[in-house]
Design a protein around this motif. Structure first.
Motif, short mmCIF file in Angstrom:
data_model
loop_
_atom_site.label_atom_id
_atom_site.label_comp_id
_atom_site.label_asym_id
_atom_site.label_seq_id
_atom_site.Cartn_x
_atom_site.Cartn_y
_atom_site.Cartn_z
N ALA A 94 0.83 -1.21 0.00
CA ALA A 94 0.00 0.00 0.00
C ALA A 94 0.87 1.26 0.00
CB ALA A 94 -0.93 0.00 1.21
N GLY A 95 1.97 1.23 0.75
CA GLY A 95 2.86 2.38 0.81
C GLY A 95 3.49 2.68 -0.54
N GLU A 96 3.88 1.64 -1.25
CA GLU A 96 4.47 1.84 -2.57
C GLU A 96 3.46 2.45 -3.54
OE1 GLU A 96 5.86 -2.03 -3.57
OE2 GLU A 96 7.69 -1.89 -2.35
N GLU A 97 2.22 2.00 -3.46
CA GLU A 97 1.19 2.55 -4.34
C GLU A 97 0.90 4.01 -3.98
OE1 GLU A 97 0.07 1.18 -6.97
OE2 GLU A 97 0.85 -0.85 -6.67
N LEU A 98 0.82 4.31 -2.69
CA LEU A 98 0.57 5.69 -2.27
C LEU A 98 1.72 6.61 -2.69
CD1 LEU A 98 -0.91 5.23 1.30
CD2 LEU A 98 -2.01 6.44 -0.59
N ARG A 105 0.03 12.76 -8.36
CA ARG A 105 -1.11 13.57 -7.91
C ARG A 105 -0.94 13.87 -6.41
NH1 ARG A 105 -3.27 9.47 -10.91
NH2 ARG A 105 -4.20 8.37 -9.14
N PHE A 106 0.04 14.71 -6.13
CA PHE A 106 0.39 14.96 -4.74
C PHE A 106 -0.77 15.54 -3.94
CE2 PHE A 106 1.99 17.72 -1.34
CZ PHE A 106 2.68 16.78 -0.59
N VAL A 134 5.41 10.14 2.58
CA VAL A 134 5.29 11.49 2.03
C VAL A 134 6.65 12.18 1.94
CG1 VAL A 134 4.87 12.71 4.22
CG2 VAL A 134 3.84 13.55 2.12
N ALA A 135 7.58 11.83 2.83
CA ALA A 135 8.89 12.47 2.83
C ALA A 135 9.69 12.14 1.57
CB ALA A 135 9.68 12.05 4.07
N GLU A 136 9.32 11.09 0.87
CA GLU A 136 10.03 10.69 -0.35
C GLU A 136 9.65 11.55 -1.55
OE1 GLU A 136 12.40 8.40 -0.68
OE2 GLU A 136 12.34 8.03 1.48
N VAL A 137 8.58 12.35 -1.42
CA VAL A 137 8.05 13.10 -2.56
C VAL A 137 8.57 14.53 -2.53
CG1 VAL A 137 5.96 13.75 -3.81
CG2 VAL A 137 5.98 11.68 -2.40
N PRO A 140 6.62 20.94 -2.19
CA PRO A 140 6.65 21.94 -1.12
C PRO A 140 5.69 21.63 0.02
CG PRO A 140 6.56 23.01 -3.27
CD PRO A 140 6.32 21.55 -3.51
N GLY A 141 4.57 20.97 -0.27
CA GLY A 141 3.57 20.69 0.75
C GLY A 141 3.96 19.62 1.74
N VAL A 142 5.08 18.96 1.53
CA VAL A 142 5.51 17.88 2.42
C VAL A 142 5.77 18.39 3.84
CG1 VAL A 142 7.40 16.27 2.91
CG2 VAL A 142 6.38 16.36 0.62
N MET A 143 6.41 19.54 3.94
CA MET A 143 6.74 20.08 5.26
C MET A 143 5.46 20.37 6.06
SD MET A 143 10.09 20.37 5.54
CE MET A 143 10.50 21.76 6.56
N LYS A 144 4.45 20.90 5.39
CA LYS A 144 3.19 21.18 6.07
C LYS A 144 2.56 19.90 6.61
CE LYS A 144 -1.55 22.69 5.23
NZ LYS A 144 -2.54 23.13 4.21
N LEU A 145 2.57 18.84 5.78
CA LEU A 145 2.00 17.57 6.21
C LEU A 145 2.75 17.00 7.41
CD1 LEU A 145 1.18 15.66 2.91
CD2 LEU A 145 -0.44 16.53 4.59
#
Length: 227
Positions: A94-98, A105-106, A134-137, A140-145
């Motif tokens: 599931a993690g790989e698909e996400l 489609r971030f 999410v850290a692998e992507v 810019p929105g990663v930090m907020k998440l």
């Protein structure tokens, strides 16, 4: 003891089975998306309740692969539900698909993660997995998440977010970590290279992360040079 011919026959059967799996997978992706998602979503709790562990893993892994072919919030939420399974192999699938969906489609995945933070209970196996995904992507929105994870009541999710911020290595994330200094909640961390674990507080993790993100102090004259 099997001879060479027996092995070759078994190998041929394995190839046939894999060929059939790919054919059926392709056929399922061609069916109406809404109806297919209805079936896949309903199949997740059934698979989780399966008493045979191997059967449960088989189903969840295949469901995750099919969900990765779909777009929209239902597919993302369903993948998060698979990520909440107790079986590591299913969570990995599931993690790989996400992660793959997040590259394409971030925003869609980010919104699903925000929903997950609200709907999943503390202790859900998905919560400590999501920060690493999410850290692998590179968005810019990663930090907020990750900042949202730092505020969560699930200590393991917070620890995962701290480690993810260290991996990203952006000194700007120090302001997100500062409020956690002194947090007395504890988590178990595996010791590198040893078959053991140790207990640390979130405050200790935050302090260590701050040190790694800002390893140098300005000199006494404040000229900003590093020693």
């Amino acid at each position: 003891m099997p001879n060479r011919q027996d092995i070759e026959i078994s190998l041929g059967k394995l190839f046939d089975a894999e060929r059939n799996v790919r054919k059926l997978h392709e056929e399922l992706t061609m069916l109406p998306a809404d109806q297919t998602l209805d079936v896949l979503v309903a199949a997740i709790p059934v698979a989780k309740a399966e008493q045979d562990e191997d059967e449960a893993i088989l189903r969840l892994v295949r469901i995750a692969a099919l969900l990765g072919e779909h777009e929209g919030p239902r597919a993302v939420d369903a993948l998060v539900d698979v990520l909440a399974a107790e079986h590591p192999e299913a969570r990995r699938a599931a993690g790989e698909e996400l992660e793959e969906l997040a590259y394409d489609r971030f925003k869609e995945v980010a919104q699903g993660i925000e929903r997950a933070l609200k709907r999943l209970p503390a202790g859900s196996p998905a919560l400590p997995e999501l920060p690493y995904i999410v850290a692998e992507v590179p968005e810019p929105g990663v930090m907020k998440l990750l900042g949202l994870f730092l505020k969560h009541q699930d200590a393991d999710a917070v620890a995962a977010a701290i480690e993810s911020l260290v991996e990203i290595g952006d000194p700007g994330s120090a302001s997100l970590l500062q409020p956690l200094v002194g947090d007395k909640r504890t988590v178990e961390l595996e010791d590198d290279g040893a078959d053991a674990s140790s207990e640390v507080t979130l405050g200790e993790l935050a302090e260590e992360a701050l040190g790694l993100l800002s390893p140098y102090e300005d000199d006494e004259e404040g000229d900003g040079r590093h020693s």
